[in-house]
Design an enzyme around this catalytic site. Structure first.
Site, short mmCIF file in Angstrom:
data_model
loop_
_atom_site.label_atom_id
_atom_site.label_comp_id
_atom_site.label_asym_id
_atom_site.label_seq_id
_atom_site.Cartn_x
_atom_site.Cartn_y
_atom_site.Cartn_z
N GLY A 36 2.05 -3.13 -0.10
CA GLY A 36 2.21 -2.45 -1.19
C GLY A 36 0.71 -1.71 -1.65
O GLY A 36 0.63 -1.18 -2.83
N TRP A 75 0.68 1.88 -3.01
CA TRP A 75 1.36 1.85 -4.47
C TRP A 75 0.56 1.49 -5.50
O TRP A 75 0.03 2.02 -6.47
CB TRP A 75 2.76 1.17 -4.55
N HIS A 120 -10.17 -6.01 1.50
CA HIS A 120 -8.96 -7.29 2.30
C HIS A 120 -10.23 -8.57 2.20
O HIS A 120 -9.76 -9.41 2.71
CB HIS A 120 -8.64 -6.92 3.64
#
Length: 128
Positions: free
Chosen positions: A15, A18, A69
């Site tokens: 996601g 988004w 990340h």
């Protein structure tokens, strides 16, 4: 006082896009841009990658939104209480991540096998 928001995103297809778009729109009064979120929200790891154009994060307009990340304990932290960062941590059900990533890699023609075999690879940690 500059505000830096770092998006901590642990796995692909969770996601990311988004959340980038939502955070960007919150900080920009709901403005809608036609440029992709990846162009407005730099990926922290790319700023230091030896084979990419190096981005000077300090020159970005405040508030800055960065995507990463990296694990929380190794993300660069602010040295001053005046410049504290806000972090958004995104977690998604691994089953949903597996399905989303399967659709992603098959659409790019990086994998053309059956779902059952891919799911086994994913559970074993070899589904990248």
């Amino acid at each position: 006082m500059p505000v830096v928001i770092k998006l901590i995103l642990r796995s692909p297809c969770s996601g990311t896009t988004w959340i980038q778009e939502i955070v960007w729109q919150i900080l920009n009064d709901g403005e809608v841009k036609s440029t992709h979120a990846r162009e407005r929200v730099p990926f922290l790891e790319r700023a230091t990658h030896p084979h990419s154009v190096h981005l000077d994060i300090n020159t970005l307009q405040s508030p800055r939104i960065l995507k990463t990340h990296l694990l929380y304990n190794i993300i660069p932290k602010s040295k001053s209480d005046d410049t504290k960062c806000k972090y958004v941590y995104l977690a998604r059900n691994p089953k949903d991540v597996a399905v989303s990533f399967f659709q992603f890699v098959t659409s790019l023609k990086r994998y053309n096998g059956p779902w059952e075999f891919y799911a086994k690879l994913f559970v074993e940690g070899n589904g990248k």
